[in-house]
Design a protein around this motif. Structure first.
Motif, PDB file in Angstrom:
ATOM      1  N   ALA A 282      66.025 -24.628  12.322  1.00  0.00           N
ATOM      2  CA  ALA A 282      65.165 -23.916  13.271  1.00  0.00           C
ATOM      3  C   ALA A 282      63.697 -24.293  13.058  1.00  0.00           C
ATOM      4  CB  ALA A 282      65.350 -22.413  13.081  1.00  0.00           C
ATOM      5  N   PRO A 283      62.861 -24.055  14.059  1.00  0.00           N
ATOM      6  CA  PRO A 283      61.447 -24.388  13.927  1.00  0.00           C
ATOM      7  C   PRO A 283      60.679 -23.446  12.999  1.00  0.00           C
ATOM      8  CG  PRO A 283      61.862 -23.380  16.063  1.00  0.00           C
ATOM      9  CD  PRO A 283      63.200 -23.585  15.413  1.00  0.00           C
ATOM     10  N   HIS A 284      61.205 -22.257  12.738  1.00  0.00           N
ATOM     11  CA  HIS A 284      60.565 -21.307  11.832  1.00  0.00           C
ATOM     12  C   HIS A 284      61.620 -20.337  11.319  1.00  0.00           C
ATOM     13  CE1 HIS A 284      60.433 -19.391  15.811  1.00  0.00           C
ATOM     14  NE2 HIS A 284      60.630 -18.279  15.145  1.00  0.00           N
ATOM     15  N   ASP A 285      61.230 -19.505  10.357  1.00  0.00           N
ATOM     16  CA  ASP A 285      62.153 -18.521   9.798  1.00  0.00           C
ATOM     17  C   ASP A 285      61.404 -17.226   9.528  1.00  0.00           C
ATOM     18  OD1 ASP A 285      61.165 -18.474   6.933  1.00  0.00           O
ATOM     19  OD2 ASP A 285      61.674 -20.589   7.109  1.00  0.00           O
ATOM     20  N   ALA A 286      62.125 -16.220   9.058  1.00  0.00           N
ATOM     21  CA  ALA A 286      61.547 -14.885   8.880  1.00  0.00           C
ATOM     22  C   ALA A 286      60.925 -14.656   7.510  1.00  0.00           C
ATOM     23  CB  ALA A 286      62.617 -13.824   9.147  1.00  0.00           C
ATOM     24  N   THR A 287      60.986 -15.617   6.607  1.00  0.00           N
ATOM     25  CA  THR A 287      60.460 -15.372   5.258  1.00  0.00           C
ATOM     26  C   THR A 287      58.980 -14.992   5.236  1.00  0.00           C
ATOM     27  OG1 THR A 287      60.181 -17.745   4.863  1.00  0.00           O
ATOM     28  CG2 THR A 287      62.215 -16.724   4.055  1.00  0.00           C
ATOM     29  N   PRO A 288      58.126 -15.482   6.145  1.00  0.00           N
ATOM     30  CA  PRO A 288      56.732 -15.022   6.107  1.00  0.00           C
ATOM     31  C   PRO A 288      56.570 -13.524   6.373  1.00  0.00           C
ATOM     32  CG  PRO A 288      56.895 -17.040   7.391  1.00  0.00           C
ATOM     33  CD  PRO A 288      58.299 -16.569   7.109  1.00  0.00           C
ATOM     34  N   LEU A 289      57.580 -12.887   6.923  1.00  0.00           N
ATOM     35  CA  LEU A 289      57.512 -11.457   7.233  1.00  0.00           C
ATOM     36  C   LEU A 289      57.824 -10.570   6.022  1.00  0.00           C
ATOM     37  CD1 LEU A 289      59.363 -11.527  10.676  1.00  0.00           C
ATOM     38  CD2 LEU A 289      56.884 -11.451  10.261  1.00  0.00           C
ATOM     39  N   LEU A 290      58.353 -11.162   4.960  1.00  0.00           N
ATOM     40  CA  LEU A 290      58.778 -10.365   3.806  1.00  0.00           C
ATOM     41  C   LEU A 290      57.634  -9.591   3.166  1.00  0.00           C
ATOM     42  CD1 LEU A 290      61.260 -12.871   2.154  1.00  0.00           C
ATOM     43  CD2 LEU A 290      61.839 -10.640   3.133  1.00  0.00           C
ATOM     44  N   ALA A 291      56.463 -10.188   3.077  1.00  0.00           N
ATOM     45  CA  ALA A 291      55.336  -9.533   2.392  1.00  0.00           C
ATOM     46  C   ALA A 291      54.942  -8.218   3.049  1.00  0.00           C
ATOM     47  CB  ALA A 291      54.147 -10.483   2.336  1.00  0.00           C
ATOM     48  N   ALA A 292      55.044  -8.138   4.354  1.00  0.00           N
ATOM     49  CA  ALA A 292      54.604  -6.943   5.075  1.00  0.00           C
ATOM     50  C   ALA A 292      55.730  -5.973   5.417  1.00  0.00           C
ATOM     51  CB  ALA A 292      53.888  -7.356   6.364  1.00  0.00           C
ATOM     52  N   HIS A 293      56.982  -6.373   5.171  1.00  0.00           N
ATOM     53  CA  HIS A 293      58.112  -5.552   5.621  1.00  0.00           C
ATOM     54  C   HIS A 293      59.140  -5.373   4.504  1.00  0.00           C
ATOM     55  CE1 HIS A 293      56.521  -5.624   9.664  1.00  0.00           C
ATOM     56  NE2 HIS A 293      56.306  -6.909   9.494  1.00  0.00           N
ATOM     57  N   PRO A 294      59.006  -4.320   3.705  1.00  0.00           N
ATOM     58  CA  PRO A 294      59.907  -4.116   2.564  1.00  0.00           C
ATOM     59  C   PRO A 294      61.346  -3.774   2.941  1.00  0.00           C
ATOM     60  CG  PRO A 294      58.401  -2.261   2.792  1.00  0.00           C
ATOM     61  CD  PRO A 294      57.959  -3.308   3.780  1.00  0.00           C
ATOM     62  N   ARG A 295      61.617  -3.468   4.222  1.00  0.00           N
ATOM     63  CA  ARG A 295      62.989  -3.175   4.650  1.00  0.00           C
ATOM     64  C   ARG A 295      63.650  -4.390   5.292  1.00  0.00           C
ATOM     65  NH1 ARG A 295      62.302  -0.470   8.505  1.00  0.00           N
ATOM     66  NH2 ARG A 295      60.114   0.048   8.486  1.00  0.00           N
TER      67      ARG A 295
ATOM     68  N   ARG B 159      67.615 -18.638  -9.390  1.00  0.00           N
ATOM     69  CA  ARG B 159      66.719 -17.639  -8.779  1.00  0.00           C
ATOM     70  C   ARG B 159      65.270 -18.094  -8.875  1.00  0.00           C
ATOM     71  NH1 ARG B 159      67.207 -12.482 -11.569  1.00  0.00           N
ATOM     72  NH2 ARG B 159      65.943 -11.634  -9.875  1.00  0.00           N
ATOM     73  N   LYS B 160      64.890 -18.649 -10.007  1.00  0.00           N
ATOM     74  CA  LYS B 160      63.520 -19.129 -10.176  1.00  0.00           C
ATOM     75  C   LYS B 160      63.240 -20.286  -9.223  1.00  0.00           C
ATOM     76  CE  LYS B 160      60.220 -20.906 -13.483  1.00  0.00           C
ATOM     77  NZ  LYS B 160      60.013 -21.556 -14.756  1.00  0.00           N
ATOM     78  N   ALA B 161      64.180 -21.223  -9.111  1.00  0.00           N
ATOM     79  CA  ALA B 161      63.990 -22.371  -8.206  1.00  0.00           C
ATOM     80  C   ALA B 161      63.903 -21.919  -6.752  1.00  0.00           C
ATOM     81  CB  ALA B 161      65.131 -23.377  -8.395  1.00  0.00           C
ATOM     82  N   LEU B 162      64.758 -20.986  -6.344  1.00  0.00           N
ATOM     83  CA  LEU B 162      64.721 -20.484  -4.974  1.00  0.00           C
ATOM     84  C   LEU B 162      63.432 -19.705  -4.706  1.00  0.00           C
ATOM     85  CD1 LEU B 162      68.447 -19.413  -4.628  1.00  0.00           C
ATOM     86  CD2 LEU B 162      67.312 -21.284  -3.407  1.00  0.00           C
ATOM     87  N   ALA B 163      62.984 -18.943  -5.691  1.00  0.00           N
ATOM     88  CA  ALA B 163      61.721 -18.214  -5.546  1.00  0.00           C
ATOM     89  C   ALA B 163      60.570 -19.200  -5.350  1.00  0.00           C
ATOM     90  CB  ALA B 163      61.478 -17.332  -6.765  1.00  0.00           C
ATOM     91  N   GLU B 164      60.550 -20.260  -6.124  1.00  0.00           N
ATOM     92  CA  GLU B 164      59.500 -21.274  -5.970  1.00  0.00           C
ATOM     93  C   GLU B 164      59.589 -21.944  -4.602  1.00  0.00           C
ATOM     94  OE1 GLU B 164      59.558 -24.033  -9.260  1.00  0.00           O
ATOM     95  OE2 GLU B 164      59.317 -22.407 -10.719  1.00  0.00           O
ATOM     96  N   LEU B 165      60.787 -22.244  -4.153  1.00  0.00           N
ATOM     97  CA  LEU B 165      60.988 -22.867  -2.844  1.00  0.00           C
ATOM     98  C   LEU B 165      60.376 -22.018  -1.733  1.00  0.00           C
ATOM     99  CD1 LEU B 165      62.399 -25.075  -1.066  1.00  0.00           C
ATOM    100  CD2 LEU B 165      64.394 -23.551  -1.035  1.00  0.00           C
ATOM    101  N   HIS B 166      60.500 -20.693  -1.852  1.00  0.00           N
ATOM    102  CA  HIS B 166      60.034 -19.782  -0.805  1.00  0.00           C
ATOM    103  C   HIS B 166      58.709 -19.097  -1.146  1.00  0.00           C
ATOM    104  CE1 HIS B 166      63.661 -20.257   1.551  1.00  0.00           C
ATOM    105  NE2 HIS B 166      64.376 -20.085   0.463  1.00  0.00           N
ATOM    106  N   SER B 167      58.054 -19.542  -2.205  1.00  0.00           N
ATOM    107  CA  SER B 167      56.771 -18.973  -2.648  1.00  0.00           C
ATOM    108  C   SER B 167      56.884 -17.467  -2.906  1.00  0.00           C
ATOM    109  CB  SER B 167      55.662 -19.256  -1.633  1.00  0.00           C
ATOM    110  OG  SER B 167      55.500 -20.642  -1.463  1.00  0.00           O
ATOM    111  N   LEU B 168      57.936 -17.088  -3.607  1.00  0.00           N
ATOM    112  CA  LEU B 168      58.197 -15.696  -3.961  1.00  0.00           C
ATOM    113  C   LEU B 168      58.343 -15.577  -5.474  1.00  0.00           C
ATOM    114  CD1 LEU B 168      60.852 -14.889  -1.205  1.00  0.00           C
ATOM    115  CD2 LEU B 168      58.449 -14.204  -1.212  1.00  0.00           C
ATOM    116  N   HIS B 169      58.603 -14.370  -5.935  1.00  0.00           N
ATOM    117  CA  HIS B 169      58.857 -14.107  -7.349  1.00  0.00           C
ATOM    118  C   HIS B 169      60.377 -14.024  -7.546  1.00  0.00           C
ATOM    119  CE1 HIS B 169      58.905 -11.924 -11.184  1.00  0.00           C
ATOM    120  NE2 HIS B 169      57.721 -12.490 -11.367  1.00  0.00           N
ATOM    121  N   PRO B 170      60.889 -14.438  -8.711  1.00  0.00           N
ATOM    122  CA  PRO B 170      62.343 -14.374  -8.923  1.00  0.00           C
ATOM    123  C   PRO B 170      62.959 -12.988  -8.718  1.00  0.00           C
ATOM    124  CG  PRO B 170      61.355 -15.749 -10.606  1.00  0.00           C
ATOM    125  CD  PRO B 170      60.214 -15.124  -9.819  1.00  0.00           C
TER     126      PRO B 170
END
Length: 173
Positions: free
Chosen positions: A129-142, A7-18
């Motif tokens: 793919a050329p992009h993914d939805a992870t940048p949307l996580l910060a603004a969209h809690p659902r 979980r920690k490694a994946l969080a770091e990969l995606h610039s998120l918290h575990p």
């Protein structure tokens, strides 16, 4: 049992918290968990069609109605129809299988601003793919983004899936 190092490694990969990462026995396990937590006889599951054949199966296991939202003829995302979908949970494969179409984050954000339920971006093929939805996580809690190590990492036999979302959503799951 908690998978904290992964979980920690994946969080770091995606610039998120575990606490924004949950692990599953493949991404199908997490898709099933979403259906178990957010659907039922009175809570429909929405799906963009054509899409992953597992979604209606998950709905049937919960006794949940399925609301199909067909893609436009050019496989563009029917954003208005998804936003108006009367489901509590909506699954979208992105990039879409079988078409391979990847949906712009601006379009997904438009849907997320209007769809009131849990929106699952099933990104099993995101690494292609050329992009993914992870940048949307910060603004969209659902928003929940599901991933797998089966495809681009060639680790299908290990059954490692994970999902990314708000800490509150991950805690529910």
């Amino acid at each position: 049992p908690t998978g904290n190092p992964l979980r920690k490694a994946l969080a770091e990969l995606h610039s998120l918290h575990p606490d924004q990462v949950i692990l599953g026995n493949g991404s199908d396990d997490l898709l099933n968990l979403c259906a178990r937590c957010f659907s039922g006889p009175e809570q429909a599951i929405g799906v963009a069609t054509p899409g992953y054949s597992l979604y209606p199966v998950l709905a049937s296991l919960q006794g949940a109605p399925v609301v199909e939202v067909p893609f436009e003829p050019d496989f563009s995302l029917p954003a208005d129809a998804i936003a108006a979908c009367p489901a509590n949970l909506f699954y979208l494969t992105t990039p879409n299988a079988p078409s391979g179409v990847c949906f712009p984050n601006e379009t997904l954000a438009s849907v997320l601003q209007r769809f009131p339920g849990l929106f699952v971006a099933d990104e099993a093929y995101a690494d292609f793919a050329p992009h993914d939805a992870t940048p949307l996580l910060a603004a969209h809690p659902r928003l929940l983004v599901t991933r797998t190590l089966s495809k681009s990492y060639s680790l299908a036999g290990l059954r490692i899936g994970y999902a990314l979302g708000s800490p509150e959503l991950i805690a529910i799951l």
